[in-house]
Design a protein around this motif. Structure first.
Motif, PDB file in Angstrom:
ATOM      1  N   SER A 111       0.831  -1.205   0.000  1.00 26.70           N
ATOM      2  CA  SER A 111       0.000   0.000   0.000  1.00 26.70           C
ATOM      3  C   SER A 111       0.865   1.253   0.000  1.00 26.70           C
ATOM      4  O   SER A 111       1.976   1.276   0.552  1.00 26.70           O
ATOM      5  N   LEU A 112       0.352   2.310  -0.605  1.00 25.17           N
ATOM      6  CA  LEU A 112       1.013   3.610  -0.552  1.00 25.17           C
ATOM      7  C   LEU A 112       0.802   4.284   0.789  1.00 25.17           C
ATOM      8  O   LEU A 112       1.478   5.278   1.107  1.00 25.17           O
ATOM      9  N   ASP A 113      -0.161   3.797   1.564  1.00 30.16           N
ATOM     10  CA  ASP A 113      -0.430   4.333   2.890  1.00 30.16           C
ATOM     11  C   ASP A 113       0.391   3.582   3.928  1.00 30.16           C
ATOM     12  O   ASP A 113       0.535   2.357   3.861  1.00 30.16           O
ATOM     13  N   GLY A 114       0.939   4.342   4.899  1.00 30.93           N
ATOM     14  CA  GLY A 114       1.540   3.717   6.060  1.00 30.93           C
ATOM     15  C   GLY A 114       0.449   3.409   7.075  1.00 30.93           C
ATOM     16  O   GLY A 114      -0.514   4.172   7.221  1.00 30.93           O
ATOM     17  N   VAL A 115       0.570   2.269   7.786  1.00 29.66           N
ATOM     18  CA  VAL A 115      -0.424   1.870   8.782  1.00 29.66           C
ATOM     19  C   VAL A 115       0.282   1.621  10.105  1.00 29.66           C
ATOM     20  O   VAL A 115       1.275   0.880  10.169  1.00 29.66           O
ATOM     21  N   LEU A 116      -0.210   2.246  11.168  1.00 32.00           N
ATOM     22  CA  LEU A 116       0.302   2.049  12.514  1.00 32.00           C
ATOM     23  C   LEU A 116      -0.839   1.644  13.431  1.00 32.00           C
ATOM     24  O   LEU A 116      -1.956   2.161  13.280  1.00 32.00           O
ATOM     25  N   LEU A 117      -0.562   0.735  14.375  1.00 30.85           N
ATOM     26  CA  LEU A 117      -1.520   0.389  15.417  1.00 30.85           C
ATOM     27  C   LEU A 117      -0.925   0.854  16.739  1.00 30.85           C
ATOM     28  O   LEU A 117       0.211   0.486  17.086  1.00 30.85           O
ATOM     29  N   THR A 118      -1.674   1.706  17.460  1.00 28.49           N
ATOM     30  CA  THR A 118      -1.180   2.223  18.730  1.00 28.49           C
ATOM     31  C   THR A 118      -2.196   1.955  19.823  1.00 28.49           C
ATOM     32  O   THR A 118      -3.379   1.699  19.541  1.00 28.49           O
ATOM     33  N   ASP A 119      -1.718   2.057  21.071  1.00 28.39           N
ATOM     34  CA  ASP A 119      -2.660   2.004  22.180  1.00 28.39           C
ATOM     35  C   ASP A 119      -3.197   3.407  22.407  1.00 28.39           C
ATOM     36  O   ASP A 119      -2.891   4.342  21.657  1.00 28.39           O
ATOM     37  N   GLU A 120      -3.980   3.569  23.471  1.00 25.15           N
ATOM     38  CA  GLU A 120      -4.613   4.861  23.701  1.00 25.15           C
ATOM     39  C   GLU A 120      -3.622   5.926  24.162  1.00 25.15           C
ATOM     40  O   GLU A 120      -3.969   7.107  24.237  1.00 25.15           O
TER      41      GLU A 120
END
Length: 626
Positions: free
Chosen positions: A157-166
């Motif tokens: 994907s051209l988009d970066g994806v991050l998963l974070t906590d609150e």
């Protein structure tokens, strides 16, 4: 029902189970799916949507389902007995849970159960379960392929994806981040997202992130600069999605993409607009940008100064605001629909060099503007706006008017000099006729009288005829002399001189003459004005005698606070003013009237006589115009 990816994976898993019962319902408890083992134990219930009737205690089942809805993502154990199609009843230990999902259509309640009698089912039934599992292995493979597809889609994907906590701590980084910012996922995981935000945008980024965590987002996305691994800054468009309550994600998902090209284009446009605005504001010309409704959108400082308004007073108004009382050069009203901007909007054509007199309410004066209007179109030739530019020509117009006034004054002086020369010549001719020629004729008459005393017969008759003719000539010369030099104008005044002229007309030409005067006081009138009025009346009377074939002449003389008005009318044959060429008589009248800024009006028609009306403004009289 649309199932989430995790639910589909569970369905595939339990499809192979020979130990655990499994079924799914929607969030209203309506049956949707049961695994092969469930159908083997209790029969095929695919068509039974009223699922609670399968339980021996349906009200207890309904109660458990209600608890699931109230406690999403929780596991609720329950011992419930179910009836098989063969009439048998089996007690099952169930664990229920409700998955609310993001989409209401994907929400489902799932139940996993176990019974002690599974092994008593026999080899044959277990074999059928195995066959069922092999038939569904293809579906499992398809699910695996789908998972690989979506995983690769994220990686590439051209988009970066991050998963974070609150708290913003990064727990997952998509491989695509490396191509955007240069970091490997392991370099980012465990650090906070705010470490990679430019200091100037960090406060806005933190505020937007906290709003998303609180599920109170103010904006859908933000444009911020992110720090790349090489230390440079990259403009990115960033958006977040709060999935903390999703049991399969339990994170805030942050998507970001390279936005530098758009930002550079935007900056160039902003810089271009800034240069354009500066150019407009620095112009000595007034410049106004107006939309299709003629509403003013942009104006420069020069325009505000020329119009005597503030920006707040001008913006949003139309170019034909009636307060501006716009007029033409000749003083006539300038209707709004004829203004340059409305004309340019209507015709889609430029309008050039229109002179407009605009009243300025603040200073209560009038400014004269030379106005141009230029329509603006986009690349597809669709109308956008109108640029109206104008220059203050008030001073130029004053100078031009001064030159015109000087030229008019010069012409007046020439006309007055010509009239004075004519009057002087008339006086000399009249004096010569009266004092010299008349004296010679009178002497000749005396000689004839002496000769008549000594003659008789035909000679005497001839002398008497000659004497009579000389007497007529003397009278005619005396009348001509009086017309050239009216002796009564200085002695009797203007009104009496006109009356004497009327009386002589009655005697000499048998005209019916009517002279009326109202509210006329000639004491304050200058002598040249009196002579002008007398000469005009005399001139028109002469025209009537020569051309009109009239029987009646009517002369009116009156004055009020504003004008001196006099008229000469006849009942002669008249003429068509459109076809009539102004002769010497009417030209002389016009020239004389122009000396006093007056107006001449000629009303005539074939067979209906002619009326010449002259109006002299009292302001010109009192100013002593010469």
């Amino acid at each position: 029902m649309l199932l989430s990816t995790n639910t589909q994976q569970l369905t595939g898993y339990f499809a192979k189970s020979v130990q655990l019962l499994y079924f799914l319902t929607d969030n209203k408890g309506t049956y949707n799916y049961a695994n092969p083992l469930f159908h083997l134990v209790f029969g095929n219930y695919n068509g039974n949507k009223n699922f609670s009737n399968l339980f021996t205690e349906p009200e207890k089942y309904d109660h458990v389902m209600q608890q699931c809805l109230e406690l999403p993502n929780s596991i609720l154990p329950a011992e419930l007995a179910m009836k098989g199609q063969d009439g048998s009843v089996k007690m099952v230990s169930w664990e229920f849970s409700f998955n609310p999902a993001d989409d209401e259509n994907s929400a489902c309640i799932q139940a996993i159960g176990i019974i002690d009698e599974i092994q008593s089912l026999g080899t044959e039934k277990i074999g059928r379960i195995t066959e069922t599992m092999s038939e569904e292995s293809k579906a499992e493979e398809q699910l695996r392929q789908n998972e690989l597809f979506y995983r690769n889609l994220i990686v590439e994907s051209l988009d970066g994806v991050l998963l974070t906590d609150e708290e913003g701590v990064i727990h997952f980084t998509s491989p695509s981040v490396t191509g955007i910012l240069g970091y490997e996922p392991d370099e980012i995981n465990g650090r906070t997202v705010f470490e990679y935000v430019h200091p100037e945008e960090k406060e806005d980024a933190i505020s937007t992130f906290l709003d998303e965590v609180k599920e109170q987002p103010r904006v859908k996305f933000i444009n911020i600069r992110l720090v790349k691994k090489d230390g440079s800054m990259l403009w990115c468009i960033v958006r977040g999605n709060n999935m903390l309550k999703n049991p399969y994600v339990n994170r805030v998902v942050i998507y970001f993409a390279d936005d530098s090209n758009r930002k550079q284009t935007e900056d160039r446009l902003r810089e271009s607009e800034s240069r354009f605005r500066n150019m407009i504001h620095n112009l000595q010309l007034g410049v106004i940008l107006q939309n299709e409704k003629s509403e003013i959108l942009v104006c420069n400082e020069a325009a505000l100064q020329m119009l005597g308004l503030t920006e707040n007073q001008l913006l949003g108004t139309s170019s034909f605001d009636p307060r501006w009382n716009v007029i033409h050069e000749d003083g006539a009203d300038f209707p709004g629909h004829e203004h340059p901007v409305p004309v340019a909007i209507r015709t889609r054509q430029p309008v050039r060099d229109v002179v407009m007199g605009v009243f300025r309410p603040a200073s209560r004066d009038r400014v004269w503007l030379l106005v141009n209007a230029e329509p603006v179109f986009d690349e597809e030739k669709i109308f956008i706006n109108v640029i109206c530019s104008f220059a203050d020509i008030t001073e130029q117009r004053k100078l031009s008017q001064q030159l015109i006034d000087q030229e008019i004054q010069k012409q007046k002086l020439i006309t007055q000099a010509t009239i004075d020369a004519q009057e002087k010549e008339r006086q000399e001719i009249g004096k010569e006729l009266h004092d010299n020629i008349n004296q010679h004729l009178t002497t000749t008459r005396l000689y004839l009288e002496v000769a008549g005393e000594k003659a008789d017969g035909e000679v005497l008759e001839m002398i008497r005829l000659a004497h009579k003719n000389l007497a007529d000539i003397v009278n005619e010369i005396r009348r001509l002399s009086q017309s050239l030099v009216p002796p009564t104008l200085g002695d009797l005044g203007l009104a009496e001189s006109i009356q004497e002229l009327c009386d002589s007309l009655k005697r000499a030409h048998s005209y019916q003459v009517d002279f009326q005067r109202r509210f006329f006081n000639e004491k304050e009138l200058p002598g040249n004005l009196k002579l002008m009025i007398f000469r005009i009346i005399q001139e028109q009377v002469s025209n009537i005698i020569r051309h009109a074939q009239a029987k009646t002449i009517r002369i009116k003389l009156q004055a009020d606070a504003e004008n001196i008005i006099f008229s000469i009318a006849d009942d002669g044959r008249g003429f068509d003013p459109q076809l009539y060429k102004k002769g010497m008589g009417l030209s002389n009248i016009s020239n004389r009237v122009s000396l006093f800024e007056g107006k001449v009006d000629i009303e005539a028609a074939p067979g209906r006589g002619c009326t010449v009306t002259v109006s002299i403004p009292m302001t010109a009289v009192m100013a002593g115009v010469n």
